[in-house]
Design an enzyme around this catalytic site. Structure first.
Site, PDB file in Angstrom:
ATOM      1  N   THR A   1      -1.239  -0.493 -17.006  1.00  0.00           N
ATOM      2  CA  THR A   1      -0.360  -1.481 -17.646  1.00  0.00           C
ATOM      3  C   THR A   1       1.098  -1.362 -17.207  1.00  0.00           C
ATOM      4  OG1 THR A   1       0.039  -0.016 -19.510  1.00  0.00           O
ATOM      5  CG2 THR A   1      -1.784  -1.574 -19.730  1.00  0.00           C
ATOM      6  N   LYS A   2       1.398  -0.423 -16.331  1.00  0.00           N
ATOM      7  CA  LYS A   2       2.799  -0.234 -15.921  1.00  0.00           C
ATOM      8  C   LYS A   2       3.230  -1.342 -14.949  1.00  0.00           C
ATOM      9  CE  LYS A   2       3.345   3.185 -18.620  1.00  0.00           C
ATOM     10  NZ  LYS A   2       2.974   4.570 -18.619  1.00  0.00           N
ATOM     11  N   ASN A   3       4.536  -1.448 -14.701  1.00  0.00           N
ATOM     12  CA  ASN A   3       5.049  -2.577 -13.901  1.00  0.00           C
ATOM     13  C   ASN A   3       4.483  -2.606 -12.484  1.00  0.00           C
ATOM     14  OD1 ASN A   3       6.546  -2.786 -16.242  1.00  0.00           O
ATOM     15  ND2 ASN A   3       8.436  -3.363 -15.192  1.00  0.00           N
TER      16      ASN A   3
END
Ligand SMILES: *Cc1c(COP(=O)(O)O)cnc(C)c1O
Length: 356
Positions: free
Chosen positions: A178-180
């Site tokens: 879910t990180k950028n």
């Protein structure tokens, strides 16, 4: 339901993984090396060391800085638990200090007060993609001879006075789904320091420089080329991803009127890993979460319990009172801000939030 996060998985990511599978070489190899090189460029540093997760990146970085039993690391309680856990893994003790309610980040004035003869390092966490006040923290670190290990897990591409997150001290990033920028699971350490680079590389791979000769006790914290292949494709789109997050956040800031919206001070380039609003206490928040969920809007609470109040942590750090962090833990709600939101989604979110 508009999900609070949504990993971007395009044709290029799929093709990159297939190429690795076809090559028959799945473990750390050429793609991992290339990913490290590109990541270092993006962060404006000399070296990047790929790891299996953000947690293992933090763990290795702290070990490379010599942290161990008897040492203290000053950090924020308002973060994902991995920040504090990585300190504990080394045998050192986290010392939690309160945060600035405007930025959600560690308050430098509290850091200076918490320094003892055992303090060895400061771990700023650039929460939600908002870099900490690094001028103030660096001045404190310089005055007291402390290391800085940045938890930049949520802040790839973020900057402060034009300087990239992860380039102030030793930087640690997460590539969790879910990180950028993501690779499924994965992490990255960034540094300009040759000794730290070398130590991290050895610790990552069983303390080994020459095959099967082990100079120290190390770990298997390696990345795979499957993950690196995804990360490389994602990194090429970082600017585009960040621009979309910024546009989404700007739209919310211009149109949300019912609650406290996040403000960004001059000189900071926020990358909006999370867009986090504040409501008036836990009762209001429970009602707001229910209302938003019924309207089809996904939300997240980052984080409901500050690190110093987790049961097992209380036994280690004792009873600590950090009123700002404790209050914000009751008030924050993160809204979807990811690059895949449509104009329709943005309008729906604004409309429903303004009904709160
Ligand atoms: C995601 C995250 C981590 C840990 O990263 P993993 O890749 O999940 O191990 C650490 N700190 C912060 C602030 C994070 O958001």
């Amino acid at each position: 339901m508009i999900p609070v996060s949504k990993p971007y998985i395009g044709e290029a990511e799929k093709q990159a993984v297939m190429e690795v599978l076809d090559s028959g070489m799945l473990a750390a190899g050429p793609r991992t090396a290339k990913f490290e090189e590109r990541f270092a460029q993006v962060c404006g540093v000399k070296h990047a060391i790929a790891t299996s997760s953000g947690t293992t990146a933090l763990h290795l970085a702290l070990l490379a800085h010599g942290l161990g039993a008897g040492d203290e690391v000053i950090t924020t309680p308002f973060t994902f638990i991995a920040s504090a856990n990585s300190i504990l893994f080394t045998g050192a003790k986290p010392v939690f200090v309160d945060i600035d309610p405007e930025t959600f980040n560690i308050d430098p004035r509290q850091v200076e007060k918490a320094i003892t003869p055992r303090t060895k390092a400061i771990m700023p966490v650039h929460l939600y993609g908002y870099v900490c006040d690094m001028d103030a923290l660096q001045a404190i670190a310089d005055r007291h001879g402390l290391s800085i290990v940045e938890d930049a897990c949520q802040a790839v591409g973020a900057a402060y006075h034009g300087q990239q997150a992860g380039s102030f001290g030793t930087g640690c990033f997460s590539l969790y789904a879910t990180k950028n920028v993501m690779s499924g699971e994965g992490g990255m350490i960034t540094t300009n320091n040759e000794a730290i680079n070398e130590k991290c590389r050895m610790l990552r791979n069983h303390g080994m420089k020459r095959r099967y000769y082990h100079d120290m006790l190390g770990f298997n914290f390696r990345m795979t080329d499957l993950c690196a292949a995804i990360g490389l494709v994602q990194l090429d789109r970082l600017e585009e991803f960040t621009a979309r997050r910024r546009a989404n956040a700007a739209y919310f800031n211009a149109h949300i009127e019912s609650v406290i919206t996040p403000k960004v001070k001059a000189g900071y380039d926020h990358v909006w890993h999370q867009y986090t609003i504040r409501v008036d206490g836990k009762r209001d928040r429970d009602a707001a979460l229910k209302q938003l969920s019924e309207a089809g809007i996904g939300t997240g609470i980052f984080y409901p319990v500050p690190a110093h109040q987790q049961e097992y942590m209380r036994e280690i750090v004792g009873e600590v009172s950090l009123p700002v962090a404790e209050q914000l833990a009751q008030e924050v709600i993160s809204l979807p801000v990811h690059p895949q939101l449509s104009q329709d989604d943005l309008e729906t979110i604004v409309r429903e939030v303004n009904k709160l």
